[in-house]
Design a protein around this motif. Structure first.
Motif, PDB file in Angstrom:
ATOM      1  N   PHE A 165     103.265  66.422  44.409  1.00 11.97           N
ATOM      2  CA  PHE A 165     102.014  66.158  43.700  1.00 11.97           C
ATOM      3  C   PHE A 165     100.865  66.377  44.676  1.00 11.97           C
ATOM      4  O   PHE A 165     100.720  65.625  45.639  1.00 11.97           O
ATOM      5  N   GLN A 166     100.068  67.405  44.421  1.00 16.50           N
ATOM      6  CA  GLN A 166      98.972  67.728  45.328  1.00 16.50           C
ATOM      7  C   GLN A 166      97.898  66.643  45.337  1.00 16.50           C
ATOM      8  O   GLN A 166      97.215  66.457  46.323  1.00 16.50           O
ATOM      9  N   VAL A 167      97.765  65.935  44.212  1.00 14.92           N
ATOM     10  CA  VAL A 167      96.772  64.855  44.124  1.00 14.92           C
ATOM     11  C   VAL A 167      97.478  63.585  43.682  1.00 14.92           C
ATOM     12  O   VAL A 167      98.229  63.586  42.709  1.00 14.92           O
ATOM     13  N   LYS A 168      97.245  62.512  44.425  1.00 18.11           N
ATOM     14  CA  LYS A 168      97.717  61.181  44.054  1.00 18.11           C
ATOM     15  C   LYS A 168      96.469  60.317  43.906  1.00 18.11           C
ATOM     16  O   LYS A 168      95.652  60.264  44.824  1.00 18.11           O
ATOM     17  N   ALA A 169      96.324  59.684  42.759  1.00 25.49           N
ATOM     18  CA  ALA A 169      95.111  58.912  42.490  1.00 25.49           C
ATOM     19  C   ALA A 169      95.475  57.490  42.088  1.00 25.49           C
ATOM     20  O   ALA A 169      96.254  57.285  41.155  1.00 25.49           O
ATOM     21  N   PHE A 170      94.907  56.529  42.785  1.00 28.98           N
ATOM     22  CA  PHE A 170      95.069  55.127  42.413  1.00 28.98           C
ATOM     23  C   PHE A 170      94.026  54.813  41.352  1.00 28.98           C
ATOM     24  O   PHE A 170      92.835  55.045  41.544  1.00 28.98           O
ATOM     25  N   ILE A 171      94.474  54.301  40.210  1.00 30.96           N
ATOM     26  CA  ILE A 171      93.584  53.966  39.101  1.00 30.96           C
ATOM     27  C   ILE A 171      93.616  52.451  38.918  1.00 30.96           C
ATOM     28  O   ILE A 171      94.657  51.886  38.613  1.00 30.96           O
ATOM     29  N   TYR A 172      92.495  51.819  39.119  1.00 32.11           N
ATOM     30  CA  TYR A 172      92.421  50.373  38.971  1.00 32.11           C
ATOM     31  C   TYR A 172      92.232  50.017  37.501  1.00 32.11           C
ATOM     32  O   TYR A 172      91.971  50.878  36.671  1.00 32.11           O
ATOM     33  N   ASN A 173      92.350  48.744  37.162  1.00 30.74           N
ATOM     34  CA  ASN A 173      92.249  48.358  35.757  1.00 30.74           C
ATOM     35  C   ASN A 173      91.200  47.275  35.512  1.00 30.74           C
ATOM     36  O   ASN A 173      91.373  46.431  34.665  1.00 30.74           O
ATOM     37  N   TRP A 174      90.122  47.363  36.212  1.00 23.10           N
ATOM     38  CA  TRP A 174      89.072  46.400  35.928  1.00 23.10           C
ATOM     39  C   TRP A 174      87.747  47.146  35.710  1.00 23.10           C
ATOM     40  O   TRP A 174      87.476  48.171  36.305  1.00 23.10           O
ATOM     41  N   LEU A 175      86.974  46.637  34.811  1.00 26.01           N
ATOM     42  CA  LEU A 175      85.644  47.159  34.526  1.00 26.01           C
ATOM     43  C   LEU A 175      84.662  46.006  34.612  1.00 26.01           C
ATOM     44  O   LEU A 175      85.009  44.863  34.321  1.00 26.01           O
ATOM     45  N   ASN A 176      83.434  46.331  34.972  1.00 24.86           N
ATOM     46  CA  ASN A 176      82.438  45.267  34.932  1.00 24.86           C
ATOM     47  C   ASN A 176      82.139  44.958  33.471  1.00 24.86           C
ATOM     48  O   ASN A 176      82.465  45.730  32.568  1.00 24.86           O
ATOM     49  N   ASN A 177      81.541  43.812  33.214  1.00 27.38           N
ATOM     50  CA  ASN A 177      81.321  43.337  31.840  1.00 27.38           C
ATOM     51  C   ASN A 177      80.496  44.317  31.016  1.00 27.38           C
ATOM     52  O   ASN A 177      80.759  44.522  29.829  1.00 27.38           O
ATOM     53  N   LYS A 178      79.495  44.934  31.611  1.00 25.01           N
ATOM     54  CA  LYS A 178      78.632  45.876  30.884  1.00 25.01           C
ATOM     55  C   LYS A 178      79.451  47.089  30.423  1.00 25.01           C
ATOM     56  O   LYS A 178      79.363  47.500  29.267  1.00 25.01           O
ATOM     57  N   ASP A 179      80.240  47.680  31.312  1.00 28.19           N
ATOM     58  CA  ASP A 179      81.051  48.848  30.945  1.00 28.19           C
ATOM     59  C   ASP A 179      82.107  48.489  29.910  1.00 28.19           C
ATOM     60  O   ASP A 179      82.369  49.255  28.983  1.00 28.19           O
ATOM     61  N   GLN A 180      82.711  47.313  30.023  1.00 29.51           N
ATOM     62  CA  GLN A 180      83.712  46.895  29.044  1.00 29.51           C
ATOM     63  C   GLN A 180      83.063  46.724  27.668  1.00 29.51           C
ATOM     64  O   GLN A 180      83.623  47.127  26.650  1.00 29.51           O
TER      65      GLN A 180
END
Length: 191
Positions: A165-180
Motif C-alpha cells: 500500500f503506497q499510502v497508509k492513512a490514519f483516520i480518526y473518528n472525532w469531529l468538533n461539535n460544529k462540524d458534527q
C-alpha cells in the motif's frame, strides 16, 4: 474537493491522497477506530469510477477464492486444472476490501500475492489481474495487525502486505461539535 467537503468533513487530506493513489494505480490502506468514515470515504471516491468496483467485507470464512477465483469445474472434468477468475478481485480494476484485519491468513496471503505480482499463479497457468487500485480499511491499528499475523505464525506477511500500500492513512473518528452539527443537518435534509 468542495463536493467532498459537503458530504465528509475533515477528510480532505485522505481525499487528495486517494485521488493520487487512483491516478498512479496504487493502493491505499485506511485504518483507525470505528466510526471515522473510512468506508464512507472510499465509497464516495468510487462513485466516479466508470465500472462497478469490487467490494468485500472480510471475515474469517472468506477464502482466497474471493481474491483469485476458483477452480473451473468444466475443465476439471476433462482432467485440466484451471482457475476461473471471473467475479473475483482479480477481475476488477478498482476495489474496496473493508475490515481487512478480519481476514483469515490464507486469504490475506493470496491478497499479498495478487498485489505483489498483479497476477494469479495457478500451477503452470498465469492469469493477469485487471486490478489497478485497491482501497483497504481496518478498524485495527498497525501494531494490532502485526500482532494478528504473529499469532497466526505469519510474522513476515504483515509487513509485506502493508508495504504493498503506497499510502497508509490514519483516520480518526472525532469531529468538533460544529462540524458534527453540519453533518447531522445534511443527513436530516436528505431523509
Amino acid at each position: 474537493a468542495r463536493l467532498f467537503r459537503n458530504d465528509l468533513r475533515n477528510l480532505e487530506t485522505a481525499y487528495h491522497a486517494g485521488v493520487v493513489v487512483r491516478l498512479i494505480k496504487g493502493n491505499m490502506f485506511l485504518y483507525g477506530p470505528p466510526g471515522g468514515a473510512k468506508s464512507a470515504y472510499v465509497n464516495w471516491q468510487l462513485k466516479g469510477e466508470p465500472e462497478s468496483p469490487f467490494k468485500l467485507q472480510l471475515h474469517q470464512m472468506i477464502t482466497e477464492q474471493a481474491f483469485t477465483g476458483g477452480q473451473n469445474f468444466e475443465a476439471a472434468k476433462q482432467g485440466k486444472f484451471e482457475i476461473n477468475a471471473k467475479g473475483s478481485l482479480a477481475d476488477f480494476t478498482v476495489a474496496l476490501i473493508d475490515e481487512a484485519e478480519k481476514g483469515n491468513p490464507a486469504a490475506l496471503s493470496a491478497l499479498l500475492s495478487l498485489l505483489n505480482e498483479r497476477e494469479i499463479l495457478a500451477g503452470n497457468q498465469v492469469i493477469k489481474a485487471r486490478l489497478e487500485t485497491l482501497f483497504a480499511t481496518s478498524n485495527a491499528n498497525l501494531p494490532e495487525i502485526f500482532q494478528q499475523f504473529l499469532e497466526n505464525g505469519q510474522g513476515t506477511t504483515a509487513p509485506a502486505l502493508l508495504n504493498r500500500f503506497q499510502v497508509k492513512a490514519f483516520i480518526y473518528n472525532w469531529l468538533n461539535n460544529k462540524d458534527q452539527a453540519i453533518l447531522d443537518q445534511r443527513v436530516q435534509r436528505r431523509r
